[in-house]
Design an enzyme around this catalytic site. Structure first.
Site, PDB file in Angstrom:
ATOM      1  CB  CYS A 151      -6.251  25.146 -17.750  1.00 47.47           C
ATOM      2  SG  CYS A 151      -5.816  24.215 -16.266  1.00 47.47           S
ATOM      3  CG  LEU A 152      -6.008  26.064 -24.670  1.00 48.28           C
ATOM      4  CD1 LEU A 152      -6.723  27.373 -24.372  1.00 48.28           C
ATOM      5  CD2 LEU A 152      -4.779  26.336 -25.524  1.00 48.28           C
TER       6      LEU A 152
END
Length: 863
Positions: free
Chosen positions: A713-714
């Site tokens: 998750c970025l």
């Protein structure tokens, strides 16, 4: 000459003055003060010939061509002093302390100029020169051309007095200076009616057998080595000042909020802070002194992509301004290059091409290297390509220098940069004389021109590999008959009913970058070829051993790296090793699953997506990958605290594996975290695909942003809210550093939305404790016992070189543990426990890891 006399000469005194002053006062500083007070002005040379510039016979080149010890087979001329060699060549560990003198600038009205022109003072002429013998040559030439009279060579009694303004006037333009020198250099004796050279006093032969040369250049400016020495010295001083001025303008524009030019990858080259004994008496000239980049390099990723609304207004204007500056510097370089010694000059070599003045190398090492090192430390191949007008001229200089035996050794010699500058209080001098200021400067060795060029060569090779696009793997020699038949049938099928598709044409932008990369490789090859011809095999072979390289697992012996005895040695050894192996090409394919499987399979999460793009050609994607690889080859972060290692498939540069070492001071410290990366069909219009692989078989969630199923998750990747990927601007390096610094952080609990204010709470501490348990079990033990390909050697060497530090770190983690069992998801870590009451399972994991570390240290580790 003893040390004290030599020091006084280096400060600007003549040899007789130095001897007389030191003989009287027995103290260097007191003697120097008396000399500058004018007490010894009347002390002159006993023999007028001593004032002549030293002859080339006395010139000692650093690679021992002119040294007293020749290479007779008994002494290695490239060895250190302890082994009978000179001890300068290739030695970046050198450290020299010198005192430099600066006088107030004088001006004069010079022919061809209505306004007063600044004059180059002796201190400025000799500034930046850490070599004693170079300083004596520089002083002799300056003294000879600024204070002596020039008699008629026929000894008729006629003579012309020389003044400082004759050869040391700093005109606004180099072309104006050349016109001025051309005007004064060929005086005619009124008695003998012959022309002679004002720089050396010898007769000038008006006839020239080669009329083509006469039409192209003014041969009188190449008449003697004295002219060569002073023209190069003044020209390179002008170049240095102009280049420094442009850099200062760019810095001022940036500090005032002006739009920054395109490159965001240029290494910071600001000078070191200077200590001073005066109260702020350092003047702006201190910015001249070359200095290496200091501190940690600015990271390319900022949080979760930073500000997505990047202000690009004015960017084109800034680029245009940079282009104008580059054109001016490039033009000045080309004008000065005419006067470089060259035996391959169009139309034939001239007198000064053979009779190289001893100061020529000194000028190049002090002044040209300032510009050379600044440009070659640029780690953005794209920026260099955009500034090709300047870089192409730089390459011409490097080739010309390497082609001449008297200058070629400079390519391998360390560039001496100022490590510290200490200004002393101005000295009071006699009436009518300019104020003298002194600086004590410590010069330190750094990478030489050829070594700096090699870093760009590595980038160029990587870019060319990226521009080649996706290449099919070479067919195995032992293909079965069925495979050969299927391949033939498929090729025939492609040709039915239509003509064979032509190869896709390369785009203009791709062609521009490709041409620039090829020019870099041509320059490096030409330099090496010239050095081999002028300096011999021993020279070039020794040079090549010192150059940075992109290694391969098959050629690098990790077991040869020895652990340092002290902590400082251990850190140095680790960083040197990691730097050598941080980027490699390797084979990431696996055996085909069926006999008819022509397209390779890969040890890779995105195997299916990669196989679908086999043999495709997407020009924009190829260009983006080329630029990306060029940066990654030399810019992956490497440190004792944390490093990033990359492996790229040798035939499919869009298939990448990354190993990130957990940063120091975090619950991820020294764990090994593997990521699979695929640069898809729309890269870099869209972000790369990234999968986290260190999950204990899909069981462990190490971070709110690292899921057990491998999701990362970025916001840069479009998998998290916030500023996202900026097409054409964001990079894979930003992604890697964002993961390293923002996900593998010191308090991962705070990465969960809604918990950002929970720093230091019991819940956060419990989360970190569970992460440490998972790290030891999976990111340490699991990866060491069954290392993921192709990082086995890297993981084992990482733990071997840091075994002592990691063992101590594990002891500390045991005392911090809360006694809870490991949980597959740190959010679900439950149960009460006290710090120091570690669970038996965690203690067992730590003990097993420490045992393996000992086996790695004593060489009994089984793998």
């Amino acid at each position: 000459m003893n040390k004290e006399i030599q020091q006084l000469v280096e400060m600007g005194a003549t040899l007789p003055q130095a001897r007389a002053a030191f003989s009287r006062y027995k103290d260097v500083m007191q003697a120097a003060e008396r000399i500058f007070d004018g007490e010894f002005t009347d002390v002159t040379y006993e023999d007028e010939d001593m004032r002549m510039a030293p002859a080339i016979d006395n010139y000692v080149d650093y690679d021992s061509d002119y040294g007293t010890k020749r290479n007779t087979g008994e002494v290695d001329p490239y060895a250190g002093k302890d082994n009978g060699g000179i001890g300068i060549f290739f030695s970046k560990d050198r450290r020299e302390e010198v005192i430099e003198v600066e006088e107030e600038v004088e001006t004069a009205i010079v022919s061809g100029s209505k306004e007063p022109v600044k004059l180059m003072m002796q201190g400025e002429w000799m500034k930046g020169c850490p070599e004693g013998n170079e300083q004596s040559f520089l002083f002799a030439l300056y003294d000879f051309l600024s204070t002596n009279s020039c008699p008629c060579p026929q000894s008729c009694g006629h003579k012309i007095d020389r003044k400082r303004s004759d050869f040391f006037a700093l005109f606004p333009e180099f072309s104006t200076y050349i016109e001025h020198v051309r005007y004064i250099v060929r005086p005619t004796c009124p008695n003998c009616n012959i022309e002679f050279c004002f720089a050396c006093g010898e007769t000038i032969n008006s006839g020239n057998s080669n009329s083509w040369i006469s039409a192209s250049v003014d041969v009188s400016l190449f008449h003697c080595s004295n002219l060569q020495g002073v023209i190069l010295g003044i020209g390179l001083a002008m170049l240095e000042m102009k280049f420094a001025e442009h850099r200062q303008q760019s810095a001022d524009e940036l500090s005032q909020g002006a739009p920054k030019a395109k490159s965001s990858k240029k290494r910071k080259m600001d000078a070191h802070p200077h200590s001073s004994t005066t109260n702020g008496d350092d003047d702006e000239d201190d910015s001249y002194y070359m200095a290496l980049p200091i501190g940690k390099k600015a990271r390319g990723g900022t949080g979760y992509a930073g500000d997505g609304r990047e202000d690009t207004s004015g960017q084109l204007e800034a680029q245009a301004q940079q282009r104008v500056k580059d054109e001016k510097i490039g033009l000045l370089l080309s004008q000065i290059r005419v006067y470089l010694p060259s035996l391959h000059r169009d139309g034939g070599a001239l007198t000064s091409d053979y009779m190289v003045h001893p100061t020529a190398l000194a000028h190049l090492r002090r002044r040209f290297n300032y510009l050379c090192s600044s440009l070659l430390r640029n780690d953005s191949l794209s920026d260099m390509s955009d500034r090709s007008v300047l870089y192409f001229e730089l390459f011409e200089w490097l080739e010309t220098i390497s082609n001449h035996e008297a200058l070629a050794s400079m390519m391998a010699m360390p560039i001496m940069v100022a490590g510290s500058v200490k200004s002393l209080a101005p000295k009071k001098v006699g009436k009518g004389r300019s104020v003298i200021r002194e600086r004590t400067i410590v010069y330190e060795g750094s990478a030489g021109p050829r070594e700096l060029l090699e870093a760009i060569v590595i980038q160029a090779q990587a870019a060319i590999k990226g521009l080649e696009g996706v290449k099919p793997a070479e067919p195995e020699a032992d293909m079965t008959e069925d495979q050969k038949r299927m391949t033939t049938d498929k090729e025939k099928g492609k040709g039915k009913g239509k003509e064979k598709e032509p190869s896709p044409t390369i785009s203009d932008e791709n062609q521009k970058l490709l041409a620039f990369c090829q020019r870099i490789l041509m320059t490096a090859n030409a330099i090496d070829r010239s050095l081999r011809e002028t300096k011999g095999d021993a020279f070039i072979n020794r040079l090549h051993t010192s150059l940075p390289k992109i290694t391969s697992s098959s050629m690098f012996d990790h077991t040869s790296i020895r652990v340092g005895e002290t902590e400082e040695d251990q850190r140095k050894t680790y960083v040197e090793w990691a730097t050598q192996v941080r980027f490699e090409y390797c084979d990431l394919t696996v055996e085909p699953t069926s006999e008819g499987d022509i397209v390779p399979h890969y040890k890779f999460f995105f195997n299916s997506e990669a196989r679908m793009l086999a043999n495709s050609e997407i020009p924009k994607r190829s260009l983006a990958i080329a630029k990306e690889l060029a940066v990654l080859t030399t810019n992956l972060p490497v440190a004792w605290d944390s490093s990033v290692f990359l492996r790229v498939d040798e035939n499919r540069v869009d298939i990448i594996k990354a190993l990130i070492i957990g940063p120091e001071g975090t619950p991820y410290q020294d764990g090994c975290f593997l990521f699979d990366i695929f640069l898809g069909p729309s890269y870099n219009q869209s972000p790369p695909s990234v999968k986290y692989m260190t999950t204990n078989g899909g069981k462990f969630r190490f971070n709110p942003n690292l899921y057990a199923d491998g999701k990362v998750c970025l916001s840069l990747l479009g998998t998290w809210s916030g500023p996202g990927w900026i097409s054409g601007r964001s990079t894979l390096l930003q992604v890697l550093i964002s993961i390293q610094s923002m996900i593998l952080c010191d308090e991962p609990y705070l990465n969960e939305p809604g918990w950002a204010n929970g720093g230091g709470t019991p819940q956060s501490k419990a989360y970190s404790a569970n992460v440490r348990r998972m790290v030891v079990r999976t990111a340490m033990l699991g990866n060491l016992k069954a290392p993921p390909e192709p990082f086995g050697d890297v993981i084992r060497t990482h733990y071997r070189l840091k075994a002592q530090a990691i063992s101590s770190q594990l002891d500390k983690w045991l005392t911090l543990d809360d006694g809870k069992p490991v949980s597959s998801d740190a959010f679900n870590a439950s149960g009460k426990g006290d710090a120091g009451s570690s669970s038996s399972a965690f203690k067992k994991d730590v003990e097993e890891m420490q045992s393996l570390l000992k086996h790695l240290q004593d060489g009994t580790f089984q793998f």
